[in-house]
Design an enzyme around this catalytic site. Sequence first.
Site, mmCIF file in Angstrom:
data_model
loop_
_atom_site.group_PDB
_atom_site.id
_atom_site.type_symbol
_atom_site.label_atom_id
_atom_site.label_comp_id
_atom_site.label_asym_id
_atom_site.label_seq_id
_atom_site.Cartn_x
_atom_site.Cartn_y
_atom_site.Cartn_z
ATOM 1 N N GLU A 115 35.378 54.624 -15.337
ATOM 2 C CA GLU A 115 34.352 55.629 -13.666
ATOM 3 C C GLU A 115 34.743 56.092 -13.731
ATOM 4 O OE1 GLU A 115 35.027 50.772 -10.491
ATOM 5 O OE2 GLU A 115 36.643 51.908 -11.201
ATOM 6 N N GLY A 169 40.787 51.372 -9.119
ATOM 7 C CA GLY A 169 41.458 50.319 -10.214
ATOM 8 C C GLY A 169 40.966 48.421 -10.132
ATOM 9 N N SER A 225 32.961 44.444 -5.459
ATOM 10 C CA SER A 225 32.105 44.348 -4.607
ATOM 11 C C SER A 225 31.318 44.477 -3.316
ATOM 12 C CB SER A 225 33.187 43.314 -3.819
ATOM 13 O OG SER A 225 34.283 43.665 -3.188
#
Length: 223
Positions: free
Chosen positions: A104, A96, A28
Site C-alpha cells: 500500500e 495495515g 473492506s
Amino acid sequence: MEALKQLAGLKASEYVTDGMVVGLGTGSTAYYFVEELGRRIKEEGLSIIGVTTSSQTTQQAQRLGIPLKAVDAIDVIDVTVDGADEVDPQFNGIKGGGGALLMEKIVATPSKEYIWVVDASKMVDCLGAFKLPVEVVPYGSERLFRYFDKEGFKPSYRQKNGQRFVTDMQNYIIDLDLGKIEDPVGLGNRLKAMVGVVEHGLFNGMVNKVIVASQDGVHVLEA
C-alpha cells in the site's frame, strides 16, 4: 456499517476519469471502490489502468475485468484510493489491518492524489487504539520482538488460521499495542531506522483527501 463503507467507496470513484492510472486499495471499504470501477468499465466504457496493493485486490480486479499493470511498469499514478484503520486530525493514519501495508505504501508514494475512504468510526483524536502493524523480515524477527517488548510496546505476532501470518512479500507482521501515539512522525522515523523492519503502518502526511461516510452523509475532508 457496510452501507456506509459502500457510500464512501462510491464517492471516491467520482475522482477517477478516463485514461487514468489508478491505485487500487485493499480492505473492506476500498473493496467497494474497486467494485464500482469494475461496474463503470463494464457499463460506461471507462478506460483506466489499475495498480493493485495486494494479491487480494489483484484477484478482485481480475474478476471485474480491470486492466492491470505492475507498479514497476509505471512512473506516476494519477490517484490511489485506499482505506485506513485510524485517521487523526492532522491526516496521519494507521494502515495495515489487512496485512498489506508495504504494498500500500509503495503504491501510495508515486500517486499524484492519495485518498482514504473510511466510515466515521475511523476518525480519532489520537492514533494508537488500533494496534500498529510493523512488517519485519523473518530473519532476526525474534530479536525485534524482544526489543519491542522491552520498550513496553506490547508486541504480538499477527496470526491467521492458527499460524503466523505471512504477507504477500513473505514477511511477518508484529502488531504493537501502544494505546496512544503522541508523536506519530517521530515513532515512524524510529521504526523505519531499525534493521529488520521493512515498513510500518504509520502513514504520516501522505493523504490529500479523506472521504468519511457517517449517518448524516458523506463528507470530503481535504488536507
